[in-house]
Structures are given as C-alpha cells and as structure tokens.
Design an enzyme around this catalytic site. Structure first.
Site, PDB file in Angstrom:
ATOM      1  N   SER A 151       5.169 -21.321 -15.646  1.00  0.00           N
ATOM      2  CA  SER A 151       6.509 -21.378 -15.043  1.00  0.00           C
ATOM      3  C   SER A 151       7.648 -20.787 -15.850  1.00  0.00           C
ATOM      4  CB  SER A 151       6.860 -22.826 -14.709  1.00  0.00           C
ATOM      5  OG  SER A 151       6.317 -23.139 -13.466  1.00  0.00           O
ATOM      6  N   LYS A 159      17.238 -25.513 -16.844  1.00  0.00           N
ATOM      7  CA  LYS A 159      16.427 -25.859 -15.668  1.00  0.00           C
ATOM      8  C   LYS A 159      16.696 -27.305 -15.277  1.00  0.00           C
ATOM      9  CE  LYS A 159      11.554 -25.594 -14.131  1.00  0.00           C
ATOM     10  NZ  LYS A 159      10.174 -25.245 -14.547  1.00  0.00           N
ATOM     11  N   SER A 202       7.859 -21.822 -11.696  1.00  0.00           N
ATOM     12  CA  SER A 202       8.857 -22.641 -11.039  1.00  0.00           C
ATOM     13  C   SER A 202      10.268 -22.490 -11.621  1.00  0.00           C
ATOM     14  CB  SER A 202       8.447 -24.117 -11.120  1.00  0.00           C
ATOM     15  OG  SER A 202       8.411 -24.543 -12.471  1.00  0.00           O
TER      16      SER A 202
HETATM   17  N1  GLN Z   1       2.782 -22.394 -10.640  1.00  0.00           N
HETATM   18  C1  GLN Z   1       2.089 -23.432 -11.342  1.00  0.00           C
HETATM   19  C2  GLN Z   1       2.032 -24.669 -10.484  1.00  0.00           C
HETATM   20  O1  GLN Z   1       2.437 -24.603  -9.397  1.00  0.00           O
HETATM   21  C3  GLN Z   1       2.712 -23.686 -12.647  1.00  0.00           C
HETATM   22  C4  GLN Z   1       3.959 -24.456 -12.558  1.00  0.00           C
HETATM   23  C5  GLN Z   1       4.584 -24.711 -13.898  1.00  0.00           C
HETATM   24  O2  GLN Z   1       4.240 -24.087 -14.894  1.00  0.00           O
HETATM   25  N2  GLN Z   1       5.473 -25.687 -13.897  1.00  0.00           N
HETATM   26  O3  GLN Z   1       1.575 -25.691 -10.866  1.00  0.00           O
END
Ligand code: GLN
Length: 487
Positions: free
Chosen positions: A173, A74, A149
């Site tokens: 995420s 990532k 994400s």
């Molecule tokens: N979807 C969640 C957010 O927008 C989690 C994102 C993540 O785990 N990095 O904060």
C-alpha cells in the site's frame, strides 16, 4: 521543491513557512476537488504551526530538520484531537485521544500537518476506490486510479499538494500507489518504524513509511520516524543510521539480483518489463553486477497473504462493535442485533469480505488447512529470500505488473484487484524493506515503478541504490514538474 532546497530558502528568508503553507493550501483548493486526495485539510493548524516556525527563525533559534515542511498523513494514523477515519463510516466521527508515534516525531522535527489523506477503507484495497468518502483520482490521468491503499498520500505528493507524506504498507500500500503516481515510496523493515497509533489491519505485516518526490527527501523522513518505541512491542531496539549520509556512495561492485519468477509473470505488461530491465542495465552501467536469482515460492505470496492478512484483520476489526467507539446502528432491540447491524452498516463490502474470509480461515476445522498452511508457506518464502541475500545485496523487480488502471476496472473482480499486489506482498511476508521509485513511462505517459528490496534493516542500501539511479538515469531528467500535473 525538495526538502533541502526549502530549508535553504527558509533559512535565508527567501520564503517563509507561512507563505509556503499558504501556497500549499491554495494548491489543494485548486486541485483537490478533482483529486479527492484529502479526507480533511487542517488549514488553521497548519497556519499556526507555520507562524511558530517563522517566529523561531526570526528569534534566531536553530531550526529542526523538517522545519516548516508541509506533510500529509494517511487517515489511519491517529492524530490527537483530529478526526481519524480510516476512510470508513465506522470511524467517521472518531477523534483519537492520543497521537501516533510517527506523527509525534514528525511534529517534533518541525513538520507541519496539512491534512489527512484518503485511503481504501481500513487500508484494504489497491485503488483507493473503497473509501467511504469517495475515490481518489490519479493526478497523471484523472480517469485512472492512484493505486492503494495509500492512494491519497501518493496523489497528494504527486500533485504538489504537500511536500511529503506518510502511508502504511501491509501488502504494497505504499509502493504500489507510489508506482502509479510516479513518486518515491518506502516500506521499512518490519519493526524499524513504530506502529503505535496506526489503526491495525494485519499486525504481522503492517508498517508505516514515507512518500516523497525524491529519494533524498524519503531518507530525511525515514530518519525522523525510524527507531525504537517502547509503545510498540514489535519495535526493534537498534540504532538508526544516517540514511542521507550514504546516498552518494558508489554502487560499484554491488550485486543486484533479478528475480526470474517476477519477469516470467503472465499479466506483466511488456512496457513495464522493458522499462524495469532497462533500469537494471543502467545500474549495471554504474558498476553494479546483475545476478539471476530464483525465488521459487515468490508467486505463492499472494495466496498466502490473502489467508494471513484477512485472518489478522478479522481479529483486529472485532473491536468495532458499536460499544466502545465509532459508529453504532440506531434503534436496535438487543445486544447481538446492535453488533450485527453496526458492523453491517458501518463496514463497506470489501472490509466485510475480508472479515468473512479471515473468520472462515481461522475457524475450527479449517485453521490447519488454511491459516497454518499459509504460515508454513510464509516460512518458505522467507527462506527463498535468505537464500537470495546470500548471493546479492539488493533484489530488483517491477513494483506492479501494470501501470495505473482505469477507475472501476476491477469493480466486480476482487481477484483481479488482488493481483495488483503480486510483486509487493512477498516483502511484507518476509518483513523486508522495499522501495518503489519511478523508472519510466508507458505509451500513455503513465509512470512505471521500479521496486528494490533489501535484507532486514538495510534501508540505507535501498536508498543509496535508488538515489544513484534517480540522479543519473536519463528518463528521470525528462520527468514533468508536479505543478504541471492537474493544471
Ligand atoms: N492491496 C493489499 C490489500 O488489499 C494491500 C493493502 C495494504 O498494503 N494496506 O490487502
């Protein structure tokens, strides 16, 4: 191909590391125009690393545990000398002068970097649509999102563009994109895996973890990346168990808690519910005992998270001011104008929204009402889990209330998007390990994810239960081959 199968082929000379890397690069070339899972492909380095592995094998040297395994990372994990963008214009040209601990460990174990994957800008989102470099598509259906994400890391594994990958999980995420893309994703216990070199989003929640095609590969990766790191002050000084060694242990007598609140959700897709409950019944047929559990504060997780995570993000992202590194707005007249314009032009709208919410929640006069209150609720959520783990070994829920949604569905509806994290966030707030694995398909053929959570540092248990499910459940036998996705 599973990692063990690959290592066997490498060992007997059936396939060289170079051949495998070339196959992966060809696959990326043929599908990534459509998927956009990668922000950058590191072809030259991958070929060089593969040649080195092949040479070592021919010289009769003993091969490390991930020898020649093509891995995607990532793009919020720092890779020395290789651009690390967080899919943001702010870091478009940022080349880290140091390597993150997790990636360092992967390279030491023989893993090969094949590329850096796309994400929602600064890991804020659930669909990989907020990337400054374009959205990633879901390999199962290009009109759907891959989740986020870490959508690029999940899609790359699902589409056979790498053998395994790393993501980060602050509120879901890793698990939610794993669920949307039909792969396995694990968020370790907070402190189990070093965060050194992970670009910080919300420091009390962030964890790095693996994505893979199957549970055994997930265990292999976790073994390599887990463990104490003096460079991360939140890293735990405890031994790392051999996660692969216990995968085949029977789950007879194991107590699995079904969290009532998760299945009473409005908005929980009926097919998701049925499929996850069938998975629970399957585990029962393997000898596990199902126990009804209540976690009364579970559903307050989302409101709590969306105060705590933006608050921490507003502090962490203060460093992007156009002075030290990253993007700087051109032709500004004063320091304050430079900072303001740099941040307005460098950050996308979701990141700006998070910074504004966080700054507000932390400001004098509001901090007690929002931030402190959220911390108190966080404690109550953790107590619910403590209580649950007095009664059971593992907790079971869906990973996400729905299967992959259509691209653009939540474009003007940030709250709708935030709801995608309803079931994953509580594990982050409590620091617990959690895994998502495929457990079926909806009527459109999209994968459904099952989430298992365990008590702190009990990743071995999660992997064991997940492996027992994966290796015996009928629905998993009918799973299409990744090579068939995105022809
Ligand atoms: N979807 C969640 C957010 O927008 C989690 C994102 C993540 O785990 N990095 O904060």
């Amino acid at each position: 191909m599973a990692i063990a199968e690959w290592l066997q082929k490498l060992k007997v000379g059936e396939l060289s590391a170079r051949e495998l890397v070339d196959q992966q690069l060809a696959r990326i070339k043929s599908v990534d125009n459509e998927l956009n899972a990668y922000v950058q492909v590191t072809a030259e380095r991958a070929r060089k690393d593969a040649d080195r592995i092949d040479k070592a094998r021919l010289a009769g040297e003993s091969l490390p545990p991930l020898a020649g395994v093509p891995l995607a990372i990532k793009d919020n994990l720092c890779t020395k000398g290789i651009r690390t963008t967080c899919s943001s214009k702010m870091l478009e040209n940022f080349v880290p002068p140091y390597e993150s601990t997790v990636t360092q460990r992967l390279w030491q174990a023989g893993g090969i970097l094949i590329g850096k994957t796309n994400l929602d800008e600064f890991a804020m989102g659930s669909s990989t649509e907020t990337s400054a470099f374009g959205a990633t598509s879901n390999p199962w259906d290009l009109s759907k999102v891959p989740g986020g994400s870490s959508g690029g890391s999940a899609a790359a594994v699902a589409a056979g563009e790498c053998m395994a990958s790393l993501g980060s999980d602050t509120g879901g995420s890793i698990r939610q994109p794993a669920s949307f893309c039909g792969v396995v994703g694990l968020k370790p216990t907070y402190g189990r895996v070093s965060r050194y070199g992970l670009v910080a989003f919300a420091s009390s929640l962030d964890q790095v973890g693996p994505f893979a095609n199957n549970v055994a590969d997930t265990a292999e990766l976790l073994k390599v990346i887990a463990g104490f790191d003096p460079l991360d002050s939140t890293s735990l000084k405890v031994p790392v168990p051999d996660y692969s060694a216990t995968l085949n242990d029977s789950i007879k007598g194991l107590r699995i808690g079904i969290i009532k609140e998760c299945f009473d959700q409005i908005g929980l897709d009926a097919e998701v519910k049925d499929s996850v409950l069938s998975a629970a019944n399957h585990l029962q047929s393997l000898g596990a005992e199902l126990v009804d559990i209540t976690c009364p504060r579970f559903n307050d997780g989302i409101a709590t998270y969306y105060v705590i995570a933006p608050s921490e993000a507003s502090a962490n992202l203060a460093r992007y001011d156009g002075v030290k590194y990253g993007f700087r707005s051109a032709n500004t007249q004063s320091l304050s104008e430079m900072t303001a314009l740099t941040r307005s032009e460098g950050f996308g709208s979701e990141v700006q929204r998070r910074i504004l919410i966080g700054t507000y929640a932390l400001s004098a006069g509001y901090v007690d009402a929002y931030y402190k209150k959220a911390q108190q609720v966080r404690t109550l959520i953790r107590r619910d889990f403590d209580n649950a783990f007095n009664q059971v070994d593992v907790l079971l829920t869906p990973t996400s209330p729905t299967t992959a949604f259509t691209s653009g569905a939540h474009e003007n509806d940030p709250l709708g998007m935030y709801l995608a994290d309803l079931l994953t966030i509580p594990a982050n707030l409590a620091g617990l390990p959690a895994i998502s694995l495929p457990c079926g398909f909806d009527q459109n053929g999209l994968p459904i994810g099952l989430q298992l959570m365990a008590n702190v540092l009990d990743e071995a248990r999660l992997l064991q239960v997940a492996h027992q499910y994966e290796s015996t459940a009928e629905v998993m036998k009918a799973r299409p081959n990744t090579a068939e996705l995105v022809p």
